[in-house]
Design a protein around this motif. Structure first.
Motif, PDB file in Angstrom:
ATOM      1  N   TYR A 145     -11.992  33.501 -25.064  1.00 14.87           N
ATOM      2  CA  TYR A 145     -11.059  33.950 -24.446  1.00 14.87           C
ATOM      3  C   TYR A 145      -9.948  34.264 -25.572  1.00 14.87           C
ATOM      4  CZ  TYR A 145     -13.265  32.556 -20.163  1.00 14.87           C
ATOM      5  OH  TYR A 145     -14.140  32.453 -19.107  1.00 14.87           O
ATOM      6  N   TYR A 146      -9.856  33.373 -26.548  1.00 12.93           N
ATOM      7  CA  TYR A 146      -8.920  33.651 -27.468  1.00 12.93           C
ATOM      8  C   TYR A 146      -9.098  35.078 -28.296  1.00 12.93           C
ATOM      9  CZ  TYR A 146      -6.265  33.139 -32.072  1.00 12.93           C
ATOM     10  OH  TYR A 146      -5.577  33.323 -33.205  1.00 12.93           O
ATOM     11  N   SER A 147     -10.187  35.531 -28.757  1.00 16.54           N
ATOM     12  CA  SER A 147     -10.739  36.461 -29.221  1.00 16.54           C
ATOM     13  C   SER A 147     -10.378  37.725 -28.461  1.00 16.54           C
ATOM     14  CB  SER A 147     -12.205  36.475 -29.667  1.00 16.54           C
ATOM     15  OG  SER A 147     -12.549  35.592 -30.654  1.00 16.54           O
ATOM     16  N   SER A 148     -10.622  37.537 -26.834  1.00 14.75           N
ATOM     17  CA  SER A 148     -10.468  38.749 -26.233  1.00 14.75           C
ATOM     18  C   SER A 148      -9.080  38.803 -26.120  1.00 14.75           C
ATOM     19  CB  SER A 148     -11.220  38.360 -24.693  1.00 14.75           C
ATOM     20  OG  SER A 148     -12.514  38.056 -24.786  1.00 14.75           O
ATOM     21  N   LEU A 149      -8.339  37.906 -25.954  1.00 14.33           N
ATOM     22  CA  LEU A 149      -6.817  37.943 -25.631  1.00 14.33           C
ATOM     23  C   LEU A 149      -6.247  38.784 -26.979  1.00 14.33           C
ATOM     24  CD1 LEU A 149      -4.112  37.703 -24.418  1.00 14.33           C
ATOM     25  CD2 LEU A 149      -3.872  35.321 -25.374  1.00 14.33           C
ATOM     26  N   SER A 150      -6.746  38.200 -28.339  1.00 17.97           N
ATOM     27  CA  SER A 150      -6.180  38.784 -29.349  1.00 17.97           C
ATOM     28  C   SER A 150      -6.494  40.374 -29.896  1.00 17.97           C
ATOM     29  CB  SER A 150      -6.931  37.993 -30.469  1.00 17.97           C
ATOM     30  OG  SER A 150      -6.639  36.729 -30.788  1.00 17.97           O
ATOM     31  N   ALA A 151      -7.730  40.852 -28.982  1.00 20.13           N
ATOM     32  CA  ALA A 151      -8.142  42.011 -29.109  1.00 20.13           C
ATOM     33  C   ALA A 151      -7.166  43.115 -28.339  1.00 20.13           C
ATOM     34  CB  ALA A 151      -9.532  42.121 -28.431  1.00 20.13           C
ATOM     35  N   VAL A 152      -6.347  42.550 -26.996  1.00 19.71           N
ATOM     36  CA  VAL A 152      -5.692  43.314 -26.352  1.00 19.71           C
ATOM     37  C   VAL A 152      -4.233  43.400 -26.541  1.00 19.71           C
ATOM     38  CG1 VAL A 152      -7.550  43.629 -24.475  1.00 19.71           C
ATOM     39  CG2 VAL A 152      -5.708  41.802 -24.277  1.00 19.71           C
ATOM     40  N   SER A 153      -3.959  41.925 -27.144  1.00 18.78           N
ATOM     41  CA  SER A 153      -2.473  41.713 -27.278  1.00 18.78           C
ATOM     42  C   SER A 153      -2.373  40.541 -28.149  1.00 18.78           C
ATOM     43  CB  SER A 153      -1.815  41.463 -25.997  1.00 18.78           C
ATOM     44  OG  SER A 153      -0.350  40.919 -26.182  1.00 18.78           O
ATOM     45  N   ARG A 154      -1.154  40.403 -28.950  1.00 27.05           N
ATOM     46  CA  ARG A 154      -0.732  39.341 -29.774  1.00 27.05           C
ATOM     47  C   ARG A 154       0.167  38.441 -29.089  1.00 27.05           C
ATOM     48  NH1 ARG A 154      -4.318  38.172 -33.045  1.00 27.05           N
ATOM     49  NH2 ARG A 154      -2.783  36.800 -34.257  1.00 27.05           N
ATOM     50  N   VAL A 155       0.193  38.542 -27.685  1.00 28.35           N
ATOM     51  CA  VAL A 155       1.265  37.758 -26.950  1.00 28.35           C
ATOM     52  C   VAL A 155       1.061  36.381 -26.829  1.00 28.35           C
ATOM     53  CG1 VAL A 155      -0.324  37.784 -24.540  1.00 28.35           C
ATOM     54  CG2 VAL A 155       2.080  37.536 -24.387  1.00 28.35           C
ATOM     55  N   LYS A 156       2.007  35.338 -27.357  1.00 34.49           N
ATOM     56  CA  LYS A 156       2.018  34.112 -27.344  1.00 34.49           C
ATOM     57  C   LYS A 156       1.115  33.806 -28.505  1.00 34.49           C
ATOM     58  CE  LYS A 156       4.727  33.929 -23.495  1.00 34.49           C
ATOM     59  NZ  LYS A 156       6.016  33.752 -23.666  1.00 34.49           N
ATOM     60  N   SER A 157       0.744  34.530 -29.464  1.00 35.24           N
ATOM     61  CA  SER A 157      -0.239  34.290 -30.415  1.00 35.24           C
ATOM     62  C   SER A 157      -0.350  33.016 -31.265  1.00 35.24           C
ATOM     63  CB  SER A 157      -0.571  35.444 -31.274  1.00 35.24           C
ATOM     64  OG  SER A 157       0.726  35.692 -32.211  1.00 35.24           O
ATOM     65  N   GLU A 158       0.890  32.702 -31.662  1.00 32.66           N
ATOM     66  CA  GLU A 158       1.056  31.562 -32.539  1.00 32.66           C
ATOM     67  C   GLU A 158       0.655  30.391 -32.033  1.00 32.66           C
ATOM     68  OE1 GLU A 158       4.724  29.178 -35.029  1.00 32.66           O
ATOM     69  OE2 GLU A 158       5.176  31.085 -34.173  1.00 32.66           O
ATOM     70  N   LEU A 159       1.048  30.009 -30.791  1.00 30.43           N
ATOM     71  CA  LEU A 159       0.612  28.693 -30.223  1.00 30.43           C
ATOM     72  C   LEU A 159      -0.803  28.702 -29.702  1.00 30.43           C
ATOM     73  CD1 LEU A 159       1.224  26.069 -28.619  1.00 30.43           C
ATOM     74  CD2 LEU A 159       1.993  27.238 -26.493  1.00 30.43           C
ATOM     75  N   PHE A 160      -1.366  29.771 -29.036  1.00 36.08           N
ATOM     76  CA  PHE A 160      -2.814  29.991 -28.961  1.00 36.08           C
ATOM     77  C   PHE A 160      -3.537  29.650 -30.288  1.00 36.08           C
ATOM     78  CE2 PHE A 160      -1.490  32.439 -24.808  1.00 36.08           C
ATOM     79  CZ  PHE A 160      -1.875  31.219 -24.021  1.00 36.08           C
ATOM     80  N   THR A 161      -3.050  30.527 -31.281  1.00 33.72           N
ATOM     81  CA  THR A 161      -3.862  30.054 -32.840  1.00 33.72           C
ATOM     82  C   THR A 161      -3.930  28.692 -32.956  1.00 33.72           C
ATOM     83  OG1 THR A 161      -3.232  32.540 -33.405  1.00 33.72           O
ATOM     84  CG2 THR A 161      -3.748  30.787 -35.144  1.00 33.72           C
ATOM     85  N   GLU A 162      -2.763  28.197 -32.865  1.00 31.98           N
ATOM     86  CA  GLU A 162      -2.690  26.669 -33.246  1.00 31.98           C
ATOM     87  C   GLU A 162      -3.351  25.992 -32.306  1.00 31.98           C
ATOM     88  OE1 GLU A 162       0.891  23.368 -32.204  1.00 31.98           O
ATOM     89  OE2 GLU A 162       1.413  24.838 -33.376  1.00 31.98           O
TER      90      GLU A 162
END
Length: 314
Positions: A145-162
């Motif tokens: 799901y993280y990869s799928s979200l990253s593919a369509v948007s960088r929304v809230k990316s810092e917290l989800f990456t952490e």
């Protein structure tokens, strides 16, 4: 084939009424009223469940485990048979049917009952070497799901990456996997003198922490409800979990909340339409709510972990 005819294949005759039940995201569900009582009739979504025979095989295995190891604290639905199987294939659609049960008033706290029911459910379906099939590939794969979200948007990316890195460190392959429900929420418990766990389609191997996380997600931010769920879960499990699994329960909450937030963002941004009846705007709004819930869980880590370890040490 019409639904009255399908009901008759399961031996249900004299049907008085059939109406659609709303609320589920995946399957089409009907309430069948017959002369001998009510029944739930469902059409399994084959786009989601590519191998319906595995879903129904798992359900048979769960039912068998309850017959052999159940202790009366919780039950699961008994699916009716048609020609020796617990489903029928009618015009390319998979149907199954079981008796309808309504929730009844109980004196015990509902959150405690939810925790105890899912705890007992896990204990029973992990007895005697029960082996469940994978019904949806990578269903609870946070990284996917993280990869799928990253593919369509960088929304809230810092917290989800952490969070992705944090969860990878906790669920590192050494933590035991067990048969779990995978959709452990209040709506999937029918309360009564003996509670019933329903919606077994996603029951398969996974982490116990995710069932705990799903339950806690549904009661936040009420910390008294968190304690009630945790207490019931511990009592229902009767010592099943290892100390490492108990330590992982808090991270199961982070996983459950973060995963669902990402799924709503993905649906809202890519307009996948997974969440039926919700517009892209609805999905983004729900994703934002879950994101705020995720921040709350992180900010209250000490309180939540204190509750978990207190009730599991009682």
């Amino acid at each position: 084939m019409n639904t009255i005819k399908i009901a008759s294949l399961f031996g249900v005759e004299d049907v008085n009424d059939i109406k659609t039940l709303d609320g589920g995201h995946i399957n089409r569900t009907y309430l069948v009223t017959a002369s001998d009582g009510g029944y739930v009739l469902q059409s399994l979504n084959r786009e989601v469940f590519a191998f319906p025979e595995k879903v129904m095989g798992n359900i048979s295995a769960v039912e068998a485990a309850f017959v052999r190891y159940g202790d009366g604290t919780v039950s699961v639905p008994h699916y009716l048979e048609a020609d020796g199987a617990n489903f029928v294939d009618a015009d390319g659609e998979i149907y199954r049917m079981y008796s309808y049960t309504e929730s009844s008033e109980v004196s015990a706290d509902r959150n405690y009952l939810m925790g105890r029911s899912f705890g007992a459910f896990l204990r029973i379906i992990n007895s005697g070497g029960v082996k469940l099939h994978e019904t949806i590939h990578d269903f609870r794969d946070f990284g996917r799901y993280y990869s799928s979200l990253s593919a369509v948007s960088r929304v809230k990316s810092e917290l989800f990456t952490e969070l992705s890195k944090e969860l990878e460190a906790v669920f590192d392959g050494n933590l035991p996997k067990r048969n779990v429900h995978n959709d452990a929420k209040s709506a999937n418990i029918i309360t009564g003198r003996q509670c019933t766990v329903i919606d077994l389609d996603t029951s398969m191997e996974g982490y116990a922490a995710l069932d705990f996380g799903d339950m806690i997600r549904s009661v936040l931010p009420d910390m008294s409800a968190v304690r009630a769920v945790a207490k019931g879960f511990a009592e229902g499990l009767c010592g099943l979990l290892t100390s490492a699994e108990v330590d992982s329960l808090y991270y199961g909450i982070l996983w459950a909340v973060g995963e669902l937030s990402m799924r709503y963002y993905i649906d809202g941004i890519a307009e996948n339409g997974y969440f039926k009846g919700k517009t892209p705007v609805d999905c983004i709004r729900r994703a934002d709510e879950l994101y705020e819930q995720l921040l709350y869980v992180k900010a209250n880590r000490e309180t939540i972990t204190g509750i978990v370890h207190a009730v599991f040490s009682e």
